[in-house]
Design a protein around this motif. Sequence first.
Motif, PDB file in Angstrom:
ATOM      1  N   ALA A   2      -0.520  -8.579  -1.316  1.00  0.00           N
ATOM      2  CA  ALA A   2      -0.737  -7.450  -1.877  1.00  0.00           C
ATOM      3  C   ALA A   2      -1.566  -6.510  -0.721  1.00  0.00           C
ATOM      4  N   PRO A   3      -1.207  -5.140  -0.909  1.00  0.00           N
ATOM      5  CA  PRO A   3      -1.781  -4.106  -0.330  1.00  0.00           C
ATOM      6  C   PRO A   3      -3.310  -4.042  -1.678  1.00  0.00           C
ATOM      7  N   LEU A  16      -5.803  -1.780  -3.421  1.00  0.00           N
ATOM      8  CA  LEU A  16      -5.608  -0.640  -3.624  1.00  0.00           C
ATOM      9  C   LEU A  16      -7.838  -0.438  -3.826  1.00  0.00           C
ATOM     10  N   TRP A  69       5.743  -2.719  -5.787  1.00  0.00           N
ATOM     11  CA  TRP A  69       4.094  -2.966  -6.460  1.00  0.00           C
ATOM     12  C   TRP A  69       4.135  -2.583  -7.265  1.00  0.00           C
ATOM     13  N   VAL A 110      -4.649   3.647  -0.441  1.00  0.00           N
ATOM     14  CA  VAL A 110      -4.139   1.703  -0.464  1.00  0.00           C
ATOM     15  C   VAL A 110      -4.196   1.325   1.541  1.00  0.00           C
ATOM     16  N   GLY A 111      -4.443   0.093   1.296  1.00  0.00           N
ATOM     17  CA  GLY A 111      -5.063  -0.530   2.933  1.00  0.00           C
ATOM     18  C   GLY A 111      -4.220  -1.549   3.336  1.00  0.00           C
TER      19      GLY A 111
END
Length: 65
Positions: free
Chosen positions: A9-10, A12, A47, A64-65
């Motif tokens: 998952a990204p 956050l 997502w 968002v990374g």
Amino acid sequence: MTTVTIPAAPVLAVTQDGAPLDPPLTLTPLADTVVMDRGAREFLILWRATFPWDARFETATLEVG
């Protein structure tokens, strides 16, 4: 058959004026929808992260990374 491996998952982060919120808001994104384009051999992952709303989020920034 097409096999899709869901990536991590990204990451956050929610900030206010560049600093983490205090207390912090913890967001855990979950893979919600996968759209596959077999012809292009591509897929899109949507997502989703949910949290109870608080007025302090009105001026916060989601990164968002």
